[in-house]
Design a protein around this motif. Structure first.
Motif, PDB file in Angstrom:
ATOM      1  N   ILE A 101       1.641  -7.271   1.606  1.00  0.00           N
ATOM      2  CA  ILE A 101       1.901  -7.493   0.029  1.00  0.00           C
ATOM      3  C   ILE A 101       3.295  -8.104  -0.174  1.00  0.00           C
ATOM      4  CG2 ILE A 101       2.089  -6.273  -1.993  1.00  0.00           C
ATOM      5  CD1 ILE A 101       0.338  -4.032  -0.726  1.00  0.00           C
TER       6      ILE A 101
ATOM      7  N   ARG B 102      -3.068  -6.219   6.067  1.00  0.00           N
ATOM      8  CA  ARG B 102      -2.857  -6.821   4.852  1.00  0.00           C
ATOM      9  C   ARG B 102      -1.283  -6.785   4.850  1.00  0.00           C
ATOM     10  NH1 ARG B 102      -6.749  -2.979   2.273  1.00  0.00           N
ATOM     11  NH2 ARG B 102      -8.775  -4.360   1.747  1.00  0.00           N
TER      12      ARG B 102
ATOM     13  N   GLU C 295      -5.296 -10.416   3.021  1.00  0.00           N
ATOM     14  CA  GLU C 295      -5.784  -9.983   4.063  1.00  0.00           C
ATOM     15  C   GLU C 295      -5.945 -10.872   5.011  1.00  0.00           C
ATOM     16  OE1 GLU C 295      -9.956  -7.896   4.800  1.00  0.00           O
ATOM     17  OE2 GLU C 295      -9.105  -7.248   2.694  1.00  0.00           O
TER      18      GLU C 295
ATOM     19  N   GLU D 115      -3.821 -12.685  -6.153  1.00  0.00           N
ATOM     20  CA  GLU D 115      -2.593 -12.663  -6.733  1.00  0.00           C
ATOM     21  C   GLU D 115      -2.589 -12.330  -8.355  1.00  0.00           C
ATOM     22  OE1 GLU D 115      -0.707 -16.728  -6.511  1.00  0.00           O
ATOM     23  OE2 GLU D 115      -2.190 -17.646  -6.959  1.00  0.00           O
TER      24      GLU D 115
ATOM     25  N   CYS E 278      -5.134 -16.378   6.675  1.00  0.00           N
ATOM     26  CA  CYS E 278      -5.610 -15.351   5.609  1.00  0.00           C
ATOM     27  C   CYS E 278      -6.928 -15.578   5.246  1.00  0.00           C
ATOM     28  CB  CYS E 278      -4.704 -15.530   4.394  1.00  0.00           C
ATOM     29  SG  CYS E 278      -5.337 -14.450   3.055  1.00  0.00           S
TER      30      CYS E 278
ATOM     31  N   VAL F 180      -1.448 -10.342  -2.529  1.00  0.00           N
ATOM     32  CA  VAL F 180      -1.887  -9.358  -1.357  1.00  0.00           C
ATOM     33  C   VAL F 180      -2.879 -10.342  -0.497  1.00  0.00           C
ATOM     34  CG1 VAL F 180      -3.323  -7.257  -0.942  1.00  0.00           C
ATOM     35  CG2 VAL F 180      -2.266  -7.317  -2.854  1.00  0.00           C
TER      36      VAL F 180
END
Length: 127
Positions: free
Chosen positions: A81, A79, A106, A118, A113, A104
């Motif tokens: 951020i 992850r 992942e 968000e 991703c 964020v």
């Protein structure tokens, strides 16, 4: 494991896709079929590249002179951020808009991703 450098590279691609209004480039940042893109915490996600590209296309078609900045806040495991800020002119009103948010992301691998969430706030007044 996601590295800070890989996340920075991904965010640069995200920024370029937004600033260039390139929905296909944005969608290519996500896993093909199992990606989940949450525009808000309350709406169901867009799933897969086709849905992500469609909502991006709609969103950026109402924007011009887009400028995005971001700051990586953390990278841990798979992850990342980041805090982001975007200015643009809304169309057709030609009113300036500011967006400020947190994302964020992942990752399934270092370049795609799988889950994107968000939280953002919009200010529609001169900046």
């Amino acid at each position: 494991m996601l590295t800070r450098n890989a996340f920075e590279t991904w965010l640069a691609g995200y920024r370029a896709a937004w600033e260039n209004k390139d929905a296909n480039a944005a969608a290519s940042l996500f896993t093909a079929e199992n990606a989940e893109y949450y525009w808000t915490p309350y709406d169901p996600p867009q799933r897969g590249r086709a849905e992500i590209a469609a909502v991006w296309e709609n969103a950026v078609s109402h924007q011009r002179d887009i400028h995005m900045t971001y700051e990586v806040l953390a990278v841990e495991g798979s992850r990342g951020i980041a805090h982001w800020h975007t200015n643009f002119m809304a169309l057709p009103s030609e009113e300036p808009v500011q967006l400020d948010g947190i994302l964020v992301a992942e990752f399934e691998d270092s370049t795609h991703c799988r889950v994107f969430r968000e939280w953002w706030h919009q200010a529609s007044k001169p900046y």
